[in-house]
Motif scaffolding. Structure first.
Motif, PDB file in Angstrom:
ATOM      1  N   PHE A  65       1.215  -0.774  -0.194  1.00  0.00           N
ATOM      2  CA  PHE A  65       0.128  -0.512   0.565  1.00  0.00           C
ATOM      3  C   PHE A  65       0.791   1.016   0.181  1.00  0.00           C
ATOM      4  O   PHE A  65       0.314   2.449  -0.822  1.00  0.00           O
ATOM      5  N   GLY A  69       0.542   3.960  -3.074  1.00  0.00           N
ATOM      6  CA  GLY A  69       0.756   5.895  -2.934  1.00  0.00           C
ATOM      7  C   GLY A  69       1.241   6.078  -3.359  1.00  0.00           C
ATOM      8  O   GLY A  69       1.650   7.272  -4.850  1.00  0.00           O
ATOM      9  N   THR A  72       1.764   5.376  -7.095  1.00  0.00           N
ATOM     10  CA  THR A  72       0.472   6.207  -8.508  1.00  0.00           C
ATOM     11  C   THR A  72       1.131   7.656  -8.840  1.00  0.00           C
ATOM     12  O   THR A  72       0.791   8.100  -9.347  1.00  0.00           O
ATOM     13  N   SER A  73       1.385   8.585  -7.564  1.00  0.00           N
ATOM     14  CA  SER A  73       2.130   9.596  -7.546  1.00  0.00           C
ATOM     15  C   SER A  73       3.022   9.843  -8.674  1.00  0.00           C
ATOM     16  O   SER A  73       3.235  10.623  -9.531  1.00  0.00           O
ATOM     17  N   LEU A 119      -2.157  12.598  -5.421  1.00  0.00           N
ATOM     18  CA  LEU A 119      -2.162  12.880  -4.083  1.00  0.00           C
ATOM     19  C   LEU A 119      -3.966  11.859  -3.499  1.00  0.00           C
ATOM     20  O   LEU A 119      -4.257  10.878  -3.725  1.00  0.00           O
ATOM     21  N   ALA A 122      -4.337   8.668  -5.962  1.00  0.00           N
ATOM     22  CA  ALA A 122      -3.997   8.180  -5.288  1.00  0.00           C
ATOM     23  C   ALA A 122      -4.309   7.908  -3.924  1.00  0.00           C
ATOM     24  O   ALA A 122      -4.126   6.129  -3.494  1.00  0.00           O
ATOM     25  N   ILE A 123      -5.324   7.887  -2.743  1.00  0.00           N
ATOM     26  CA  ILE A 123      -6.159   7.712  -2.655  1.00  0.00           C
ATOM     27  C   ILE A 123      -7.332   7.035  -2.428  1.00  0.00           C
ATOM     28  O   ILE A 123      -7.619   6.177  -2.350  1.00  0.00           O
ATOM     29  N   THR A 126      -5.667   3.618  -3.728  1.00  0.00           N
ATOM     30  CA  THR A 126      -5.954   2.444  -2.204  1.00  0.00           C
ATOM     31  C   THR A 126      -6.991   1.646  -2.169  1.00  0.00           C
ATOM     32  O   THR A 126      -7.344   1.045  -1.725  1.00  0.00           O
ATOM     33  N   ILE A 253      -4.752   3.676   3.765  1.00  0.00           N
ATOM     34  CA  ILE A 253      -4.902   5.160   3.077  1.00  0.00           C
ATOM     35  C   ILE A 253      -3.747   5.288   3.852  1.00  0.00           C
ATOM     36  O   ILE A 253      -2.282   6.101   3.182  1.00  0.00           O
ATOM     37  N   SER A 256      -0.872   4.147   2.206  1.00  0.00           N
ATOM     38  CA  SER A 256      -0.347   4.935   1.110  1.00  0.00           C
ATOM     39  C   SER A 256       0.091   6.655   1.394  1.00  0.00           C
ATOM     40  O   SER A 256       1.210   7.393   0.100  1.00  0.00           O
ATOM     41  N   ILE A 257      -0.522   7.466   2.524  1.00  0.00           N
ATOM     42  CA  ILE A 257       0.325   8.779   2.283  1.00  0.00           C
ATOM     43  C   ILE A 257       1.143   8.632   2.937  1.00  0.00           C
ATOM     44  O   ILE A 257       2.040   9.356   1.876  1.00  0.00           O
ATOM     45  N   PHE A 260       3.041   8.527  -0.685  1.00  0.00           N
ATOM     46  CA  PHE A 260       3.168   9.488  -1.566  1.00  0.00           C
ATOM     47  C   PHE A 260       4.326  10.177  -1.247  1.00  0.00           C
ATOM     48  O   PHE A 260       4.765  10.891  -1.763  1.00  0.00           O
TER      49      PHE A 260
END
Lengths: 358, 296
Positions: A65, A69, A72-73, A119, A122-123, A126, A253, A256-257, A260
């Protein structure tokens, strides 16, 4: 009573400021880079702590995860939209201000999706993945759950390693800085070290406040009751499926943050972020901190990640976490913050001694 | 797809499948006596392969393999005596975490003893280029070794668990530990023995398969996941089931290569694992009533 809960947060805030001032005065500001990175890694550890410690659901795929994040970004913000400038969709993105431009190190102009938007995307991604994986996976227990999450982590790792979009074994580099409202900038520039240090730790403090509230709320009590005995909790009106899924998604999440931010801070991400050893490392840290103990997880996450990033473990980096895991389980299954551990060692010595006498 | 191609895929599937089957059986042995899934099972294969390769530089091949098996069995025994036996409370979560920790430690130790290079044991008969023609498909002689040794292991294990006192004691421990202890069986020693047996079988499998799949310090994890998939597919604890499960997953994986890029080969087995876990966690040959009663 209510205010006591936040006292450690104030302590944490003071400590954060103290560390910054200390490094500035002693001229060791370069340490702040690793301190910032360990802050972002702490986010995954806090995420896993809620899932593993409070809800009692093991995940040996949380690094996935984190990587989702970051990747994805990274993919969105490094993809150059300039050749597609006249496409209606790209024009639309530009008109609503979802894109930015920059000059990359090769002197080429790049039109890319703004990190704020990436961001959010990405959230969302996720969220969707965690939802789709969580519904079937959380029906499983024990070994099955562990293997399923391990399997999920491995699949993500393989896809990142094998996918051309994800830069294969090299990962993605040249990820742009993340401008927060045009005031703050998340980037690895040496001149912005202090600023980034505070950004990272403010995020951690924010997460801590959210988690403290969550743990002491109805949801937190429901989660602990699930951990204790699922059937009993269910009979008291706690819906296990709902709560487990909620905490799984929340935890994904959070991770993932963290991924990011670290990607934008480092300016790059590689497939090793999704590897199984990374996931195991996070489990180890949560275990050392005492499972259901977010402060323990934060402290140990900070210390161990910092030592690891500074390279104190040398080539034994991964082995150290394996050894920690085994030792903690052997001598202090409740985490190192429970003092009675020492009694066990004394007890062990005494027992050995008695055997000799017999 | 021509007939020869089809046969080629099936044969290569059977080869890898039988390796997964042995790994799965390794899981089953420990699971049967302790109720633990040993996440370090794949590391036994790696350790067996690696040490056999090293010993083969000094000794003839059969002796090298025997030494590798003995060493790995000792490692397996030590793991139990030193760590598993001394755990204060043996909850499932704790066991999972400990065995995962052990697997990382073994991996990193192997990395420091050897290095990150990919190695392989020399072929038992012939070399890389020799091949045997079977109904139009070509296979390496090593494949026959793999199949033969898998078959021998399965048969011997079956006999061991059915007819020897030790084997029967181990089965007794799995069905009811307390009752077994009341009958005078030393349950703790049976656990140690199951770890050693499982490690020995893993090591043998690791050595036999090394000429085909090659060995690297971190090859254990993916083998372990596949072995687990096989054990689950066949019904946890069921050795015959593991063989069938191994062949199914091996063949599916072999065919997946013809459709998907090679990089995703591992993903296929894992996707199958996830699918089985979601649909029928009791496996093909397990009864769902029984697995519902077991504590996980």
């Amino acid at each position: 009573m209510n205010k006591n809960r936040y006292r450690p947060v104030i302590g944490l805030g003071i400590l954060i400021i103290f560390i910054q001032l200390f490094t500035s005065f002693t001229g060791k500001e370069s340490y702040l880079t690793q301190l910032t990175m360990s802050a972002y890694y702490s986010l995954v550890i806090l995420a896993l702590c809620i899932l593993l410690g409070y809800a009692g659901q093991i995940s040996i795929g949380h690094a996935a995860f984190f990587a989702i994040g970051g990747y994805t970004s990274a993919v969105l913000t490094t993809f150059n939209l300039l050749p597609y400038k006249s496409e209606p969709f790209v024009e639309f993105l530009q008109s609503i201000g979802f894109t930015s431009t920059r000059i990359n190190p090769y002197g080429v102009e790049v039109l890319y999706i703004s990190p704020v938007i990436s961001l959010i995307i990405a959230i969302i991604i996720t969220f969707i993945i965690a939802l789709l994986i969580g519904i079937p996976i959380l029906k499983l227990k024990g070994h099955y759950l562990a293997m399923a999450t391990l399997g999920f982590g491995t699949i993500v790792y393989r896809i990142l390693l094998g996918g051309a979009v994800f830069g294969e074994a090299d990962g993605i580099s040249d990820v742009p800085a993340f401008n927060i409202f045009g005031i703050f900038k998340v980037s690895g520039d040496n001149s912005e070290r202090v600023e980034n240090y505070y950004i990272a730790w403010v995020i951690v403090v924010l997460f801590m406040v959210i988690l403290i509230n969550l743990i002491n709320s109805r949801v937190g009590r429901a989660l602990r009751s699930l951990h204790g005995n699922e059937t009993a909790a269910n009979s008291m009106g706690v819906n296990p499926v709902k709560y487990k899924l909620f905490v799984f998604i929340l935890s994904a999440i959070f991770a993932s943050i963290g991924g990011f931010f670290i990607t934008h801070f480092n300016g790059s991400i590689g497939p090793s972020e999704a590897s199984v050893v990374k996931s195991v490392r996070y489990v180890a840290i949560v275990a050392v901190g005492g499972m259901a103990n977010i402060w323990g997880a934060l402290i140990m996450g900070f210390i161990l990640n910092y030592l690891s990033l500074r390279g104190y473990f040398g080539s034994y980096d991964e082995a150290v976490f394996g050894i920690i895991l085994v030792l903690i389980m052997l001598f202090a299954p409740e985490g190192i913050f429970k003092i009675k551990n020492l009694d066990y060692i004394k007890d062990l010595i005494k027992r050995k001694f008695q055997k000799v006498n017999l | 797809m021509s007939y020869e191609h089809l046969l080629q895929y099936i044969l290569s599937g059977i080869t890898t499948g039988s390796i997964y089957a042995i790994t799965g059986i390794g899981f089953n042995i420990i699971y049967n006596t302790t109720g633990i899934i040993n996440f370090a099972q794949g590391e036994f294969l790696m350790l067996g392969g690696m040490s056999a390769i090293t010993f083969s530089n000094y000794f003839p091949l059969p002796i090298a393999i025997i030494l590798a098996v003995i060493i790995t069995a000792i490692v397996g025994g030590i793991l139990d005596l030193l760590i598993i036996r001394n755990l204060k409370k043996q909850s499932i979560l704790l066991m999972i975490i400990v065995t995962i920790g052990l697997s990382i430690i073994i991996q990193e130790t192997a990395l420091h003893i050897w290095d990150e290079k990919v190695r392989s044991l020399r072929h038992f008969t012939g070399d890389e280029t020799s091949s045997i023609n079977i109904f139009g498909a070509y296979i390496a002689p090593q494949v026959l070794w793999v199949l033969g040794i898998t078959a021998v292991i399965v048969i011997l294990l079956g006999l061991f668990f059915k007819y020897t006192v030790t084997g029967r004691s181990m089965r007794a421990c799995s069905s009811n530990t307390v009752a077994a202890r009341l009958c005078g069986i030393n349950a703790k020693n049976m656990v140690t023995l199951s770890f050693m047996l499982s490690a020995a079988i893993g090591a043998l499998a690791g050595a036999v398969v090394s000429p085909i799949t090659q060995t690297q310090y971190d090859c254990g994890t993916s083998l372990a996941i596949k072995g687990f998939a096989v054990a689950i597919l066949g019904g946890l604890g069921n050795s015959t089931g593991a063989v069938v499960g191994g062949l199914i997953i091996g063949i599916l994986e072999a065919f997946s290569i013809s459709v998907l890029p090679l990089a995703y080969k591992d993903a296929v087995a894992i996707a199958i694992l996830l699918f089985i876990l979601f649909v029928k966690p009791s496996g093909l040959f397990g009864r769902s009533e029984i697995s519902a009663l077991k504590e996980f």
